[in-house]
Design a protein around this motif. Structure first.
Motif, PDB file in Angstrom:
ATOM      1  N   HIS A  21      43.377  18.366   0.549  1.00  0.00           N
ATOM      2  CA  HIS A  21      44.065  19.660   0.519  1.00  0.00           C
ATOM      3  C   HIS A  21      43.095  20.818   0.740  1.00  0.00           C
ATOM      4  CE1 HIS A  21      47.632  17.587  -0.710  1.00  0.00           C
ATOM      5  NE2 HIS A  21      47.012  17.068  -1.754  1.00  0.00           N
ATOM      6  N   ASN A  22      41.811  20.531   0.574  1.00  0.00           N
ATOM      7  CA  ASN A  22      40.836  21.615   0.733  1.00  0.00           C
ATOM      8  C   ASN A  22      40.169  21.624   2.110  1.00  0.00           C
ATOM      9  OD1 ASN A  22      41.387  22.204  -1.884  1.00  0.00           O
ATOM     10  ND2 ASN A  22      39.579  21.179  -2.727  1.00  0.00           N
ATOM     11  N   LEU A  23      40.608  20.715   2.994  1.00  0.00           N
ATOM     12  CA  LEU A  23      39.970  20.649   4.313  1.00  0.00           C
ATOM     13  C   LEU A  23      40.529  21.722   5.239  1.00  0.00           C
ATOM     14  CD1 LEU A  23      39.919  16.785   5.008  1.00  0.00           C
ATOM     15  CD2 LEU A  23      38.023  18.215   4.260  1.00  0.00           C
ATOM     16  N   LYS A  24      39.650  22.251   6.100  1.00  0.00           N
ATOM     17  CA  LYS A  24      40.120  23.199   7.114  1.00  0.00           C
ATOM     18  C   LYS A  24      40.775  22.390   8.236  1.00  0.00           C
ATOM     19  CE  LYS A  24      36.495  26.504   6.136  1.00  0.00           C
ATOM     20  NZ  LYS A  24      35.054  26.529   6.257  1.00  0.00           N
ATOM     21  N   VAL A  25      41.545  23.071   9.114  1.00  0.00           N
ATOM     22  CA  VAL A  25      42.278  22.371  10.182  1.00  0.00           C
ATOM     23  C   VAL A  25      41.322  21.533  11.032  1.00  0.00           C
ATOM     24  CG1 VAL A  25      43.759  22.685  12.209  1.00  0.00           C
ATOM     25  CG2 VAL A  25      44.019  24.184  10.224  1.00  0.00           C
ATOM     26  N   GLN A  26      40.199  22.145  11.399  1.00  0.00           N
ATOM     27  CA  GLN A  26      39.229  21.455  12.253  1.00  0.00           C
ATOM     28  C   GLN A  26      38.678  20.203  11.560  1.00  0.00           C
ATOM     29  OE1 GLN A  26      35.813  23.795  13.134  1.00  0.00           O
ATOM     30  NE2 GLN A  26      35.045  22.333  14.629  1.00  0.00           N
ATOM     31  N   GLN A  27      38.411  20.330  10.267  1.00  0.00           N
ATOM     32  CA  GLN A  27      37.878  19.189   9.504  1.00  0.00           C
ATOM     33  C   GLN A  27      38.925  18.088   9.393  1.00  0.00           C
ATOM     34  OE1 GLN A  27      36.875  21.477   6.007  1.00  0.00           O
ATOM     35  NE2 GLN A  27      34.689  21.288   6.426  1.00  0.00           N
ATOM     36  N   SER A  28      40.168  18.514   9.211  1.00  0.00           N
ATOM     37  CA  SER A  28      41.275  17.574   9.106  1.00  0.00           C
ATOM     38  C   SER A  28      41.426  16.783  10.406  1.00  0.00           C
ATOM     39  CB  SER A  28      42.545  18.366   8.831  1.00  0.00           C
ATOM     40  OG  SER A  28      43.290  17.754   7.863  1.00  0.00           O
ATOM     41  N   ASN A  29      41.341  17.489  11.541  1.00  0.00           N
ATOM     42  CA  ASN A  29      41.447  16.837  12.851  1.00  0.00           C
ATOM     43  C   ASN A  29      40.314  15.844  13.051  1.00  0.00           C
ATOM     44  OD1 ASN A  29      43.692  18.302  13.414  1.00  0.00           O
ATOM     45  ND2 ASN A  29      42.627  19.881  14.610  1.00  0.00           N
TER      46      ASN A  29
END
Ligand code: ZN
Length: 407
Positions: free
Chosen positions: A280-288
Motif C-alpha cells: 500500500h505504500n508503493l508508488k505507481v512506478q514501484q508497483s509496476n
C-alpha cells in the motif's frame, strides 16, 4: 532588601531557621551562607515532635544552586536532640534531605537535567563530579520505586535489547503506555522471571496479555510464572510474524535469483527492497516494477503475496480470525516453497499467541519505541561505568517514576 532577607527567601527559610551571614569568597568564586537554628523556642524530636533537651550541634555544609556565577554553599550547626523515647537524633533541616550534601533544590535541578542530557554534560553544567550526579540519580530511582504501589500491568511487552559491543543483552518489560516496568540482565527465560519478580503481585494479577517474540525461552518462562493462565496471555506481536515472512521472501528471492541470467540478476538486485515493503505504500512506478518482476520470479511473488495476505488478516482487510489463518496456512504449507513452508510451520506453532495479539490489539510497537529510546540512551552514555548504571538510567528516563524530592 538586605542580603540576609534575600537568602532567607532563596533558601525558603522560616523560623526557627534563618540566615545569619553571607560571605563572598572571591578567590574561590563561592558564596557561603550561614544559617542558624533559633533554640529559644525549644527543640523538637524529629520523630515524635515532643520538646526535648539539646544534645549537641554538628557543623554541616550543603551545596545549593549557584548564585549567579558563584557556587553557593549553605553552612549550619544542626542541633541533635536527646529524646527520652527515641534517643539522640539530628533535627531535619528544611532545605536538604537526610544525610545529603546537596540541597533539595540542587538535587531536583540535577534530576530535571538528567532527563534530557548526558551525565557528563550535567557534571560540567553543575561543576560537580560524576559520582555526585550518579548518587542523586540512584537515590531518585529508589525513591520513585518505593512510591510505585500501582503500575499498569494489563498489557505487558517483553523485549530484549543488545547493549554495548558483542552479544550483551538486557531484557526490558514495559506496558502499553511505554512505561519501563522492570529490567534484567540477559535474554533467557530467567531474565523474564527476574523482571516479573520485581513487580508487586497485585499488579500482575490484572495482566491479560504479554506481548513477545517467538522465542521459546520467554514463552516457557511465562508459562512457569503464570501457570494455566499463560496460554491465554501469550501474545505474538505482528512485528515478529512479519519478520519471519520477510525473511522467507528474501531467502526465496535469493535462491530464485541464482537461476536467472546475469543481466536480470543485476536488475533484480537493484529492486530487492520492493519485495519487503508494504504494497500500500508503493508508488505507481514501484508497483509496476514489482508486477514486472513477478513474471520472472514466480516463487518469490507467491511468498510475497502471502506476506501481504498475512498483513491483510492482521489489519482486518480480511476477516481477522482463525479461519483466515487456516486458509493462509493451507496455501503456505502446500506451496512447495521450502522457506515459506518453514515460516508457515513457525506461524502455525504460535497461532494461538497471534490470535491473542489480534484480539487484544496488543502490539510491541510501544516496546519497540522504548527499545529505540534505550539505544539512543547508549549514545549519550559517556561515562557509564557498568551495565547496572546503564539499566538504572533506563529506569530513570523511561520508568515514569515519581522521583521528586519534597519534605
Ligand atoms: Zn521522640
Amino acid at each position: 532588601m538586605d542580603q540576609l532577607t534575600l537568602y532567607n527567601r532563596i533558601l525558603e527559610l522560616s523560623p526557627p531557621w534563618h540566615a545569619t551571614s553571607v560571605d563572598l569568597k572571591d578567590d574561590e568564586s563561592e558564596v557561603v551562607v550561614t544559617v542558624a537554628f533559633d533554640q529559644t523556642q525549644g527543640v523538637a524530636c524529629p520523630v515524635c515532635g515532643n520538646q526535648c533537651t539539646l544534645y549537641d550541634q554538628r557543623s554541616r555544609r550543603w551545596r545549593h544552586l549557584d548564585t549567579c556565577q558563584y557556587k553557593t554553599i549553605v553552612e549550619a550547626s544542626v542541633p541533635r536532640v536527646n529524646c527520652p523515647e527515641h534517643g539522640v537524633l539530628t533535627v531535619q533541616v528544611p532545605w536538604a534531605d537526610g544525610s545529603s550534601h546537596h540541597s533539595i533544590k540542587f538535587e531536583n535541578e540535577v534530576l530535571k537535567w538528567a532527563q534530557e542530557v548526558s551525565i557528563l554534560a550535567i557534571t560540567r553544567r553543575f561543576k560537580t563530579s560524576w559520582s555526585v550526579v550518579d548518587r542523586i540519580i540512584q537515590k531518585a530511582i529508589k525513591r520513585g520505586l518505593s512510591r510505585r504501589w500501582e503500575v499498569d500491568c494489563t498489557h505487558l511487552s517483553v523485549d530484549e535489547t543488545c547493549i554495548g559491543k558483542g552479544r550483551d543483552f538486557i531484557t526490558i518489560l514495559s506496558n502499553r503506555n511505554g512505561q519501563v516496568i522492570a529490567i534484567s540482565d540477559g535474554r533467557s527465560g530467567s531474565s523474564l522471571l527476574n523482571c516479573l519478580s520485581t513487580i508487586p503481585i497485585q499488579c500482575l494479577q490484572k495482566t491479560r496479555t504479554i506481548s513477545m517474540d517467538m522465542s521459546s525461552a520467554h514463552i516457557e518462562a511465562t508459562k512457569r510464572f503464570f501457570g494455566n493462565k499463560a496460554n491465554k496471555m501469550i501474545s505474538i506481536d505482528h512485528f515478529h510474524v512479519s519478520k519471519v515472512l520477510t525473511t522467507a521472501v528474501s531467502s526465496t528471492r535469493l535462491s530464485e535469483l541464482k537461476e536467472q541470467p546475469s543481466l536480470d540478476k543485476l536488475h533484480s538486485h537493484k529492486t530487492r527492497y520492493l519485495w519487503l515493503r508494504n504494497r500500500h505504500n508503493l508508488k505507481v512506478q514501484q508497483s509496476n516494477e514489482l508486477n514486472l518482476q513477478q513474471t520472472s520470479m514466480v516463487k518469490t511473488a507467491y511468498v510475497w503475496m502471502l506476506k501481504e495476505k498475512a498483513r491483510d488478516i492482521w489489519t482486518g482487510i480480511e476477516p481477522a480470525n482463525r479461519r483466515s489463518w487456516a486458509q493462509w496456512l493451507y496455501l503456505a504449507q502446500n506451496s512447495g516453497i521450502k522457506a515459506l513452508e518453514l515460516a508457515a510451520e513457525t506461524i502455525r506453532a504460535h497461532l494461538k499467541g497471534i490470535l491473542t495479539a489480534m484480539k487484544h490489539q496488543s502490539s510491541n510497537a510501544r516496546a519497540e519505541a522504548v527499545n529505540k529510546n534505550v539505544k539512543n540512551l547508549a549514545r549519550l552514555a559517556h561515562g557509564f561505568r557498568n551495565r547496572d548504571r546503564y539499566k538504572s538510567l533506563i529506569m530513570f528516563r523511561y520508568g515514569q517514576l515519581d522521583m521528586s524530592m519534597t519534605h
